[in-house]
Write a protein that holds these residues in place. Structure first.
Motif, short mmCIF file in Angstrom:
data_model
loop_
_atom_site.label_atom_id
_atom_site.label_comp_id
_atom_site.label_asym_id
_atom_site.label_seq_id
_atom_site.Cartn_x
_atom_site.Cartn_y
_atom_site.Cartn_z
N VAL A 24 0.74 -1.31 -0.02
CA VAL A 24 -0.07 -0.09 -0.10
C VAL A 24 0.79 1.15 -0.05
N VAL A 25 0.69 2.18 -0.95
CA VAL A 25 1.61 3.42 -1.05
C VAL A 25 0.80 4.46 -1.09
N PHE A 26 0.76 5.54 -0.26
CA PHE A 26 0.43 6.61 -0.22
C PHE A 26 1.13 7.82 -0.75
N SER A 27 0.55 8.71 -1.58
CA SER A 27 1.21 9.76 -2.20
C SER A 27 0.46 11.12 -2.05
N LYS A 28 1.10 12.09 -1.83
CA LYS A 28 0.64 13.48 -1.70
C LYS A 28 0.20 13.94 -2.91
N VAL A 29 -0.94 14.21 -3.63
CA VAL A 29 -0.94 14.82 -5.07
C VAL A 29 -1.64 16.34 -4.62
N ARG A 30 -1.60 16.97 -5.74
CA ARG A 30 -2.21 18.42 -5.73
C ARG A 30 -3.55 18.58 -5.21
N THR A 31 -4.69 17.47 -5.03
CA THR A 31 -5.74 17.64 -4.71
C THR A 31 -5.96 16.85 -3.45
N GLY A 32 -4.89 16.30 -2.74
CA GLY A 32 -5.19 15.44 -1.50
C GLY A 32 -4.13 14.38 -1.39
N ILE A 33 -4.71 13.15 -0.99
CA ILE A 33 -3.74 12.00 -0.83
C ILE A 33 -4.54 10.87 -1.94
N HIS A 34 -3.47 10.39 -2.41
CA HIS A 34 -3.67 9.06 -3.34
C HIS A 34 -3.04 7.96 -2.83
N VAL A 35 -4.05 6.89 -2.74
CA VAL A 35 -3.55 5.57 -2.25
C VAL A 35 -3.61 4.54 -3.40
N ASP A 36 -2.45 3.81 -3.52
CA ASP A 36 -2.32 2.60 -4.43
C ASP A 36 -2.27 1.43 -3.68
N CYS A 37 -2.82 0.30 -3.98
CA CYS A 37 -2.66 -0.99 -3.41
C CYS A 37 -2.65 -1.98 -4.42
N HIS A 38 -1.57 -2.86 -3.98
CA HIS A 38 -1.45 -4.05 -4.72
C HIS A 38 -1.26 -5.37 -3.97
N ILE A 39 -2.54 -6.22 -4.04
CA ILE A 39 -2.51 -7.51 -3.26
C ILE A 39 -2.28 -8.64 -4.08
N HIS A 40 -1.40 -9.58 -3.65
CA HIS A 40 -1.19 -11.00 -4.13
C HIS A 40 -1.72 -12.15 -3.18
N LEU A 41 -2.60 -12.70 -3.70
CA LEU A 41 -3.17 -13.88 -2.76
C LEU A 41 -2.57 -15.12 -3.15
N ASP A 42 -2.53 -16.07 -1.97
CA ASP A 42 -1.78 -17.33 -2.17
C ASP A 42 -2.80 -18.13 -3.12
N ALA A 43 -3.92 -17.70 -3.46
CA ALA A 43 -4.67 -18.69 -4.35
C ALA A 43 -4.31 -18.34 -5.70
N GLY A 44 -3.53 -17.35 -5.84
CA GLY A 44 -3.02 -17.12 -7.36
C GLY A 44 -3.49 -15.81 -7.86
N LEU A 45 -4.27 -15.27 -7.15
CA LEU A 45 -5.22 -13.99 -7.68
C LEU A 45 -4.48 -12.68 -7.18
N ASP A 46 -4.70 -11.80 -8.06
CA ASP A 46 -3.94 -10.32 -7.72
C ASP A 46 -5.31 -9.41 -7.93
N ILE A 47 -4.99 -8.37 -6.88
CA ILE A 47 -6.11 -7.47 -6.96
C ILE A 47 -5.45 -5.83 -6.71
N GLN A 48 -5.91 -5.14 -7.59
CA GLN A 48 -5.35 -3.72 -7.53
C GLN A 48 -6.44 -2.82 -7.18
N ALA A 49 -6.15 -1.76 -6.55
CA ALA A 49 -7.12 -0.85 -6.11
C ALA A 49 -6.37 0.41 -5.95
N GLU A 50 -7.26 1.60 -6.17
CA GLU A 50 -6.68 2.68 -5.63
C GLU A 50 -7.67 3.74 -5.15
N GLY A 51 -7.50 4.73 -4.50
CA GLY A 51 -8.29 5.69 -3.90
C GLY A 51 -7.85 7.05 -3.70
#
Length: 98
Positions: free
Chosen positions: A31-58
């Motif tokens: 999970v990476v938080f970044s300060k941007v012009r309009t506030g805060i942006h967060v990126d997330c990458h999740i790797h599950l042991d089941a072999g799935l990957d999930i990516q999300a941001e907010g």
């Protein structure tokens, strides 16, 4: 951007709860938080042991709001993935019964 211990603990707790709710195997997340012009942006990458990957941001006015938005995306993706796996498994089972 410097953060105290409260935000990392909040991220570990909430993300862990969300993943445990949907998946019973292990996982690793970045999970990476970044300060941007309009506030805060967060990126997330999740790797599950089941072999799935999930990516999300907010994004949000503060780190907690950005994280909460991202967590909603993670939860939605997790539900969709689990439904897809469940549907696929049920189709396999019904074929085997024939």
């Amino acid at each position: 951007m410097e953060v105290g211990e409260a935000l990392p603990q909040h991220v570990r707790d909430r993300l862990g709860e969300t993943l445990e709710k949907h998946f019973d195997r292990g996982s690793s997340a970045t999970v990476v938080f970044s300060k941007v012009r309009t506030g805060i942006h967060v990126d997330c990458h999740i790797h599950l042991d089941a072999g799935l990957d999930i990516q999300a941001e907010g994004s949000g006015d503060d780190a907690y709001r950005a994280f909460d938005q991202m967590l909603k995306h993670v939860s939605t993706q997790a539900q969709k993935r689990m439904e897809k796996l469940k549907d696929h498994h049920e189709k396999k089972t019904s074929k085997d019964a024939l």
